[in-house]
Design an enzyme around this catalytic site. Structure first.
Site, PDB file in Angstrom:
ATOM      1  CE1 TYR B 290      -4.082   1.981   0.358  1.00  0.00           C
ATOM      2  CE2 TYR B 290      -2.678   3.418   1.531  1.00  0.00           C
ATOM      3  CZ  TYR B 290      -4.106   3.231   1.436  1.00  0.00           C
ATOM      4  OH  TYR B 290      -4.934   4.452   1.002  1.00  0.00           O
ATOM      5  CE1 TYR B 340      -4.765   5.758  -1.922  1.00  0.00           C
ATOM      6  CE2 TYR B 340      -6.843   7.158  -1.936  1.00  0.00           C
ATOM      7  CZ  TYR B 340      -5.506   5.906  -1.108  1.00  0.00           C
ATOM      8  OH  TYR B 340      -5.324   6.181   0.125  1.00  0.00           O
TER       9      TYR B 340
END
Lengths: 385, 385
Positions: B290, B340
């Site tokens: 992440y 994103y």
């Protein structure tokens, strides 16, 4: 189906805890949540540092990190939330049980804390826009949950001949149970048929006594694997089976546009639940059925297979849902007469019945069905001794 | 531990789907969610009516009944949500996998849909009161997530000698990967070390290129039991192990008051994850970590055991996280250069690597670590062929 890892009887509820119930309590929802969880852990004889799974409602105002930090928990390795208000409770127990059974965690807590003055009443707020299905109902006066359920009740009365006498049977049954439960808001406060029939409408055909209480309070329970359960302080209460559920084309409580509005989420939940269970409706001697409104009880009796469709209202006759009857329901007084904390008190009372410690103990009960909110996506548990 | 029903390798991801990624897409978040889910089901060759488990983020704007109704699903028997924004993604896959492995459901979908103009940016709103830990940080200028992570980055630089050169290694590695991914926002748009070093600050020491993109888009994946996976259209990608996690005394991204702020939630997640896994860090040849912000990559390399504490920054040297290096990271471009969408694109790229269909395929990779947001309570998956 051979590849399934069944969690049947693999976990147990080993602790329950709750705060006082009242129209107003001073502590915050966060404090109440911590009090209830600590009480449940003390009941089990488990230290907060051992907890590593957490589950609660999306409507819960205290998030996981706040619970864990304030109670001194260690590494948390599972956390979940469930949507749909009163539909969440049983699902939270299931989620934690799944996590514990599969080794994602070892000791789990499910909880709900709620103050009536808080923001947990979304229908009491006004948004800039009505979204989703609400735009088809809100402008026409269906504002509160009770308005939505009153329409469903009219349909039920129309289709099957249910009457206010039947709803009164429900209200009086749960009130009688509360009258014998010192922790209930309605302890020793009786309700007569005359009082019921002359009460004011909240949303016709539902009167004051068809509605749940407004309560501040919090509850929690602790779940571990069955092997660990043998080493805790209380008699373990095993989770035999559980399911969540809602059906095709479902909206929420405004579910009037699907093919059969009276086939609520309990039917989807029930189908999976019994398919996973060795215990069948005929074996169940006590049930805790979500009762934000009285008509949800006959609808749930049908949905969970205690009678045929349309027979739920008649099922309530002759004391069948009272102590001594075929299926005593909501033996603590439930949401209508003990406390309304989004149904979590039904879970704790189910545990007490299996422990043999209810103030309205059902003799010989060795299994108990507990359900969450009907009308909204829901869940159910089968507990056993 | 003998009583545990391990879900190791018992489920597989058999479908992935996603919309286009762009700064602005016309469809609503609900439409994008449905497009991504339908695409994932088509990829698997499974009809929407077979889906009965749903999991997404608490920040997801489209609730379960809307997804089910709009896609024509049948009875849903499991649903969950996970809190903490970008920390949720891997946990959603885990929740569905648990439900499917244990027979609570049969076909599950995890998804995330997000438009940058939506309400899914809670820090961009102003509340009447600052609650919980926010009241200790918001008034002092820690308003955006990037402000919170910039403080953590300073501490990391101070403790271990990490530099902007190291952060640039991360930014350039994921950009190179995106340059070769036609679906990435940064396809063919290169980034040089000079451009990085001369970029404007967003929150010193983090510059423009240390931040993730702002993207509209949606992604989904489909999970079934391993036996069913053999009958679907794609090569099954097995879920070998997974965990969620956060540690003691955790706040959220403002986690500066616990004993060691650099031991983020990845450490709690990692401890449980590897204990459940036969595959170890040394066996892993590709990872999707992440990357809302570049420093989360070295911190995650440490948290998940690819190097010792303090060595994550140096790990990024000499192309180690690029194709051909020790551990290629975010091979689609990740949150900083592909899109994103709260980290869900990392899950789908992990699946592509195991299928052998990534545009930056890592030769010989037979397992892949995927992680969710570090800093917030998080989760991680180990996928394998």
């Amino acid at each position: 189906m051979s590849d399934i890892l069944s969690i049947k009887d693999r976990t147990a509820i080993v602790g329950i805890g709750e705060t006082k119930f009242a129209k107003h309590l001073e502590p915050s929802e966060k404090e109440l949540a911590c009090i209830a969880i600590k009480s449940a852990l003390d009941d089990a004889g488990i230290h907060p540092s051992e907890v590593n799974a957490l589950s609660s409602y999306t409507m819960e105002s205290t998030e996981e990190v706040e619970i864990a930090r304030n109670l001194g928990m260690g590494n948390i390795t599972f956390f979940s939330q469930i949507h749909y208000g009163g539909g969440a409770g049983c699902g939270c127990v299931l989620h934690v049980a799944m996590a514990v059974a599969t080794g994602q965690a070892d000791v789990g807590v499910a909880w709900r804390s709620r103050k009536r003055g808080s923001g947990a009443r979304p229908w009491a707020t006004v948004g800039a826009r009505l979204h989703d299905n609400w735009k088809y109902t809100r402008p026409y006066g269906l504002v509160r949950p009770v308005d939505e359920i009153s329409l469903l009740t009219r349909r039920y009365m129309h289709e099957y001949g249910a009457t206010r006498e039947h709803l009164c049977n429900v209200a009086m049954a749960v009130r009688k149970h509360a009258n014998n439960n010192p922790n209930a808001i309605m302890y020793e406060r009786t309700l007569s048929r005359d009082e019921y029939m002359s009460a004011r409408w909240i949303s016709e055909p539902l009167c004051l006594f068809d509605n749940c209480l407004e309560t501040d309070g919090a509850l929690a329970c602790v779940i571990v694997r069955a092997d660990r359960a043998k080493d805790t302080l209380q008699k373990p209460v095993y989770l035999h089976a559980a399911s969540q559920g809602f059906g095709p084309q479902h909206q929420t409580m405004t579910n009037y546009h699907c093919e059969d509005p009276l086939l609520g989420p309990s039917w989807a939940t029930s189908a999976r639940l019994w398919s996973l269970s060795d215990i069948k409706p005929a074996d169940i001697k006590v049930a805790q059925l979500y009762d934000a409104f009285s008509p949800l009880i006959p609808l749930s009796l049908e949905g969970y297979g205690f009678c045929e469709r349309g027979e739920g209202a008649a099922f309530t006759e002759n004391g069948a849902i009272e102590i001594g009857g075929r299926l005593p329901v909501n033996t603590s007084g439930g949401g209508m007469s003990e406390a309304y904390v989004h149904g979590f008190n039904l879970i704790n009372e189910g545990v007490r019945q299996m422990r043999g410690t209810s103030t309205n103990q059902v003799t010989g009960a060795d299994s108990c069905l507990v359900t969450s909110g009907e009308g909204v996506p829901t869940g159910a548990l089968i507990l056993r001794t």
